[in-house]
Design an enzyme around this catalytic site. Structure first.
Site, PDB file in Angstrom:
ATOM      1  N   GLY A 249       0.833  -1.200   0.000  1.00 27.01           N
ATOM      2  CA  GLY A 249       0.000   0.000   0.000  1.00 27.01           C
ATOM      3  C   GLY A 249       0.865   1.247   0.000  1.00 27.01           C
ATOM      4  O   GLY A 249       2.012   1.219  -0.443  1.00 27.01           O
ATOM      5  N   SER A 250       0.316   2.316   0.544  1.00 31.93           N
ATOM      6  CA  SER A 250       1.015   3.601   0.500  1.00 31.93           C
ATOM      7  C   SER A 250       2.171   3.636   1.506  1.00 31.93           C
ATOM      8  O   SER A 250       2.208   2.857   2.470  1.00 31.93           O
ATOM      9  CB  SER A 250       0.038   4.722   0.829  1.00 31.93           C
ATOM     10  N   GLY A 254       2.465   2.150   5.239  1.00 28.53           N
ATOM     11  CA  GLY A 254       3.601   1.267   5.547  1.00 28.53           C
ATOM     12  C   GLY A 254       4.349   1.711   6.788  1.00 28.53           C
ATOM     13  O   GLY A 254       4.775   0.883   7.604  1.00 28.53           O
ATOM     14  N   GLU A 271       5.766  -3.568   0.851  1.00 28.14           N
ATOM     15  CA  GLU A 271       5.829  -3.279  -0.581  1.00 28.14           C
ATOM     16  C   GLU A 271       5.000  -2.015  -0.775  1.00 28.14           C
ATOM     17  O   GLU A 271       3.783  -2.063  -0.896  1.00 28.14           O
ATOM     18  CB  GLU A 271       5.262  -4.482  -1.342  1.00 28.14           C
ATOM     19  N   CYS A 305       1.849   0.179  -8.468  1.00 27.81           N
ATOM     20  CA  CYS A 305       3.000   0.733  -7.747  1.00 27.81           C
ATOM     21  C   CYS A 305       4.195   0.804  -8.688  1.00 27.81           C
ATOM     22  O   CYS A 305       5.142   1.543  -8.439  1.00 27.81           O
ATOM     23  CB  CYS A 305       3.288  -0.067  -6.489  1.00 27.81           C
TER      24      CYS A 305
END
Ligand code: UN1
Length: 519
Positions: A249-250, A254, A271, A305
């Protein structure tokens, strides 16, 4: 039901995937058991704004029940030989192959990516399962020579326990399977919190997994689903019973997850966001550059991403590349992603549209020049309000907005002059470090790009774009991208605990380092 849903057979797909069309689906499951006592999440399609279905979220009590069942299941699952676990993953894969079309369709309708990309995502699931089945016979450690006579030393990998998976809306099925396929052959059990923006897709996946485990007569709890927003994610990240959290995610999310997991000394696999660039050198193949850059920038409506955010072009070819890209953008067809004539579907929701508009405003405010106009599309076919025009702006790398990942189809074009080092300084001059690419036919430049002084990203490609990685390699990135690696290569090791074993088969007890200790 909306006319698009009807025309593209969404109801049939939902039924094939075992979803309740008229009733509320439970978003909490340990396998056979489905229960949920939290609030209802309504899932609206960004394709046409229609309500697709409803899913009930997970409460604290529901969550604890899941973790208890998963802990119990782990005790059985971990003792099963891993090739036998691989056999279960193979059966799961057969189901994915059988349901590839309905699942790809639901991904497209609920998330908004093109049907082709929806199918591609399910293909990634199939590929990682194939990989995991082979891996189930290769979970090997090393043996090493002991310094002591009559001693043997080796290492082995044991299952870890419960793996908590937090995944994002943009790859609502593949990222789950990258984690589960590996974790399952490694002997772990999985508890998954998918995105609250794609809850039906999560229920569909859990239906498939639950059926396979149930049919094999295995205890429930090996594959579990929980549903909800960050509060449900927090239950996982703070839970000492969950040794590994894999979160996609963002960067903002994170950092929160990483701190919660670190506070209890758990392991995390992160990630997070990227800010991916393609360097275009003087002797790049322009045709391929255009294909790679355009797919990278507008594929999944710029919501990967790995999406291409920056194009760093040498001054000698700048105008040529700019003209070719601008011309290619004119060919793009934006609309219903289930219609295979369209290249670009909608953004996930109206908040994403706002972020897109804000990015375009900001780049102009900072001095950038828009060369392909953006804008929100209105009128027939665009009623959901989530369709936007992919845009390009000439910008400087140091602009705040360029330094930031905007999850939308906004591409920043910038110029470099002189040597490849200048392009690398721009490419590496951001906080994120996921994917990167160079387009060149010059061996010297390609190798410089890949060298220790080259790209600082987890992924560095030559003559292909930044997105569309294969599952066989380890996937992930450095710096604020979080450092985690998922899917191929030896990414499996994070799902296991390593144990070093030393066995003395003599009648003496010699000590290491030659230490004498006589009694
Ligand atoms: C993501 O956007 O979180 O390399 C994953 C790619 C895909 C995976 C992207 N295979 O673009």
């Amino acid at each position: 039901m909306s006319s698009i849903a009807e025309k593209f057979g969404i109801n049939q797909a939902l039924q094939d995937l075992g979803l309740n069309v008229d009733q509320v689906n439970n978003g909490t499951s340990t396998g056979q058991e489905w229960f949920s006592n939290g609030e209802v999440i309504e899932s609206y399609s960004p394709v046409d704004g229609a309500l697709i279905g409803k899913v009930k979220s997970t409460t604290r009590e529901d969550y604890d029940r899941v973790i208890e069942t998963a802990s119990k299941a782990f005790k059985t699952w971990r003792t099963m030989p891993s090739p036998q676990r691989g056999e279960i993953v193979r059966k799961f894969n057969e189901e994915l192959r059988r349901l590839k079309e309905p699942l790809g369709k639901l991904v497209s309708y609920e998330m908004g990516k093109s049907y082709q990309e929806g199918l591609g995502e399910v293909q990634e699931m199939i590929d990682i399962c194939d990989f995991a089945v082979g891996l189930s016979r290769q979970l090997h450690g090393l043996t090493m020579h002991s310094e002591r006579p009559g001693h043997r030393m080796y290492e082995q990998y044991h299952p870890l326990g419960i793996v908590g998976i937090i995944s994002a809306f943009n790859f609502p099925v593949a990222v789950w399977s990258w984690n589960t396929a590996l974790a399952w052959v490694c002997g772990d059990v999985c508890v998954w919190k998918g995105s609250e923006k794609t809850p039906l897709t999560s229920v569909a996946c859990q239906n498939i997994a639950a059926r396979v485990f149930n049919d094999a007569g295995l205890p429930e709890g090996i594959s579990c689903l929980i549903t909800g927003d960050y509060r449900v994610g927090e239950m996982l990240s703070k839970d000492e019973r969950v040794p590994l959290i894999s979160a996609t995610g963002s960067i903002r999310m994170g950092k929160i997850v990483a701190q919660a997991v670190a506070a209890r000394l758990g392991k995390s696999l992160l990630e997070l966001g990227g800010n991916n660039a393609i360097i275009v050198t003087p002797d790049a193949n322009i045709k391929n550059t255009v294909i790679g850059a355009v797919f990278g920038a507008v594929g999944t409506c710029g919501q990967r991403c790995t999406s291409t955010r920056r194009l760093i072009v040498h001054e000698d070819v700048y105008d040529k590349v700019k003209d070719a890209i601008v011309a290619a953008y004119k060919q793009l067809r934006i609309g219903n992603p289930l219609d295979e004539n369209n290249h670009v579907g909608p953004l996930i929701d109206k908040d994403a549209v706002k972020n897109y508009q804000a990015a375009l405003d900001k780049v102009v405010e900072e001095g950038g020049k828009v060369i392909v106009e953006g804008g929100v599309l209105e009128g027939e076919g665009y009623e959901s309000g989530c369709y936007v025009k992919p845009a390009i702006a000439e910008a400087q790398n140091e602009y705040e907005i360029v330094q930031h990942e905007t999850f939308a189809p906004v591409l920043y074009l910038m110029k470099y002059s002189g040597d490849i080092e200048n392009a690398l300084a721009l490419q590496n001059g951001v906080k994120q470090g996921l994917s990167s690419a160079i387009m060149t036919n010059n061996l010297r430049e390609a190798e410089r790009f890949l060298s220790v002084e080259g790209s600082d990203c987890g992924i560095a490609n030559v003559n292909i774009g930044t997105s569309g990685a294969e599952i066989g390699g380890a996937f992930g990135g450095e710096k604020e991208t979080g450092g985690g690696r998922e899917s191929g290569s030896d990414a499996w090791k994070i799902y296991m605990r390593r144990q070093t074993n030393t066995i003395n088969y003599t009648t003496e007890l010699p000590l290491a380092q030659g230490i004498k200790f006589d009694l």
